[in-house]
Design a protein around this motif. Structure first.
Motif: not given
Length: 291
Positions: A184-202
């Motif tokens: 699975d892969a999931l990316s979520v934007a943060g509160n600030l412009v240019g902020e994000s976190e992507t998680q990749l489950f192997l």
């Protein structure tokens, strides 16, 4: 890794060369179950980290041996022999057990496929020292089955020195599992412009936990790390190049993020997940192999 295979040679097949009698009848015996292997052609260069890890991973025995006798098998008795190669029956003496917990005999017997030289002749391996990656043959202490067609390497101090840390990592209690893909892969934007976190489950063998986290902050370089526990560790670091953790990722993850693994529904999030995955793969770099 290629699957090992066995060749059983029955009595008449031991008449493989005219020199058997000159060898004192040493090969006039019931033939063992032996494995085919290939030694490293000079043109290919030295084995890479990935080559050594491929061979060491799953090999119950890694040993150093000296070839004492060799005899060439007639081509008609060497099924599957590649053009430009010869199949040799080798007898060797065990010099040292580099890794392994199963007993091994002082003398060894196995088959090896080797490239012919420019004159069409098989190399003379007698007195050569080799590294063998093998498994034992049940009930036959002097016979081994090499784990794949590249499982004989010419020994050198440098090769053994490079190999030992790999074997130590494989034997450690916290050795990372084999990675088989992206679940699975999931990316979520943060509160600030240019902020994000992507998680990749192997996906891993044995379904052991493994995940990669990529974080982006405004005006900063992306950062990523890999966690090998149930807890997603946001302080996880990138694996050190030429390490087992690097090898598990760089050599087995797909080149691009599979579309069916991308769980993000928003198009921007999906594109960012793909971009972050590409960034991870670029950071890992290529996984060269010579064997």
């Amino acid at each position: 890794m290629p699957r090992p295979f066995c060749i059983r040679i029955h009595g008449p097949a031991l008449k493989v060369v005219a020199s058997v009698a000159a060898m004192g009848g040493a090969m006039a015996m019931p033939a063992p179950v032996l494995a085919q292997s290939g030694s490293l052609p000079a043109a290919q260069g030295a084995p890479t980290y990935a080559d050594l890890a491929d061979l060491a991973d799953g090999a119950p025995l890694v040993l150093k041996a000296e070839v004492k006798r060799q005899a060439q098998v007639k081509p008609e008795r060497a099924p599957g022999l590649a053009p430009g190669h010869a199949r040799l029956y080798l007898e060797a003496e065990t010099l040292s057990l580099i890794s392994g917990t199963v007993p091994v005999g002082e003398s060894l017997k196995y088959l090896v496929d080797v490239p012919l030289d420019s004159r069409g002749k098989a190399p003379k391996l007698k007195k050569s020292e080799v590294i063998l990656f093998a498994r034992p043959v049940t009930g036959r202490a002097s016979e081994i089955q090499l784990v794949n067609p590249s499982a004989q390497l010419m020994w050198s101090a440098q090769t053994e020195q490079r190999l030992r840390p790999i074997l130590a990592e494989l034997a450690s209690a916290d050795a990372p599992p084999r990675v088989t893909g992206i679940r699975d892969a999931l990316s979520v934007a943060g509160n600030l412009v240019g902020e994000s976190e992507t998680q990749l489950f192997l996906d891993t063998e044995g379904r052991r936990p493994a995940s990669i986290t990529v974080t982006r902050r405004p005006d900063m370089e992306p950062a990523w790390g890999v966690s090998w526990t149930e807890i997603v560790d946001r302080a996880a670091m990138q694996p050190r190049p030429q390490s087992l953790r690097w090898y598990r990722l760089a050599c087995f993850l797909p080149a691009s993020l599979p579309a069916d693994a991308n769980l993000s529904s928003d198009n921007d999030d999906r594109q960012r997940a793909e971009r972050d995955y590409a960034y991870v793969m670029q950071s890992l770099g290529p996984c060269p192999r010579n064997l």
